[in-house]
Design an enzyme around this catalytic site. Sequence first.
Site, PDB file in Angstrom:
ATOM      1  N   GLY A  69       0.825  -1.196   0.000  1.00 30.08           N
ATOM      2  CA  GLY A  69       0.000   0.000   0.000  1.00 30.08           C
ATOM      3  C   GLY A  69       0.859   1.244   0.000  1.00 30.08           C
ATOM      4  CG  MET A 128       4.111   7.119   1.749  1.00 30.34           C
ATOM      5  SD  MET A 128       5.577   6.974   2.752  1.00 30.34           S
ATOM      6  CE  MET A 128       6.816   7.278   1.507  1.00 30.34           C
ATOM      7  CG  PHE A 129       0.528   8.519   5.736  1.00 29.40           C
ATOM      8  CD1 PHE A 129       1.281   8.771   6.870  1.00 29.40           C
ATOM      9  CD2 PHE A 129       0.823   9.211   4.570  1.00 29.40           C
ATOM     10  CE1 PHE A 129       2.302   9.713   6.851  1.00 29.40           C
ATOM     11  CE2 PHE A 129       1.845  10.150   4.537  1.00 29.40           C
ATOM     12  CZ  PHE A 129       2.587  10.398   5.672  1.00 29.40           C
ATOM     13  CB  SER A 130      -1.890   2.244   3.470  1.00 21.51           C
ATOM     14  OG  SER A 130      -0.694   1.481   3.497  1.00 21.51           O
ATOM     15  CB  THR A 160       4.595  -0.470   9.233  1.00 21.13           C
ATOM     16  OG1 THR A 160       5.336  -0.152   8.053  1.00 21.13           O
ATOM     17  CG2 THR A 160       5.554  -0.866  10.338  1.00 21.13           C
ATOM     18  CD  GLU A 189       9.448   1.417   4.790  1.00 19.75           C
ATOM     19  OE1 GLU A 189       9.173   1.441   3.566  1.00 19.75           O
ATOM     20  OE2 GLU A 189       9.089   2.289   5.589  1.00 19.75           O
TER      21      GLU A 189
END
Length: 199
Positions: A22, A24-26, A29, A96
């Site tokens: 996905g 960023m900010f999804s 992590t 990442e």
Amino acid sequence: MQESTFADLAVRPRGWIEVIAGGMFSGKTEALITRLRRALIARQTVQAFKPRLDERYEAAFIVSHSRLRLETQVIDRAEDILEQLLPTTQVVGIDEGQFLGPGLVAVCRRLADDGRRVIVAALDLDYRGEPFEPIPHLMAVAEYVTKPQAICVVCGHPANFSQRLTADDRRVLVGAEGLYEARCRRCFVPYPVPPATAR
Ligand SMILES: [Zn+2]
């Protein structure tokens, strides 16, 4: 030559690949950490890895934006996982993944073929909105793919894209806060902005 029977196949450990892909900010992590923690609760042996270039937070932890964290080993490329892997490890987590080089796909397949569960969190699109190799390739060979969406900061719809906010055309730019924001398909503007559409 000895032929394998159905009974042999049933007892042999069964591996597979999961990709959490996905923008960023999804929350990808955070999803990775949650899955690894559940594996730990189930008393499975877990090893987690992340690329060295991500130095946003403490070096030896995977940390989500909401500060969930898990102890991890820092590596330079995917092949390092095979060298640092313990024989007893059942579950391998990788954060990442897009930064670990083209060898990531072969390494994940090897781990899964050997009977391990492999979970990779990664960006699937770069800042231009183009596929971020080798993640699309990894998604194709994975058994399970999850694509969590962020929320578009412009319009509030589900956001699949990472909008870069700075004038920098390097593909790898680490650190998300202030440099990127989540955008949906309609609100995303690939950078550098083509002259015809520049506002
Ligand atoms: Zn939008």
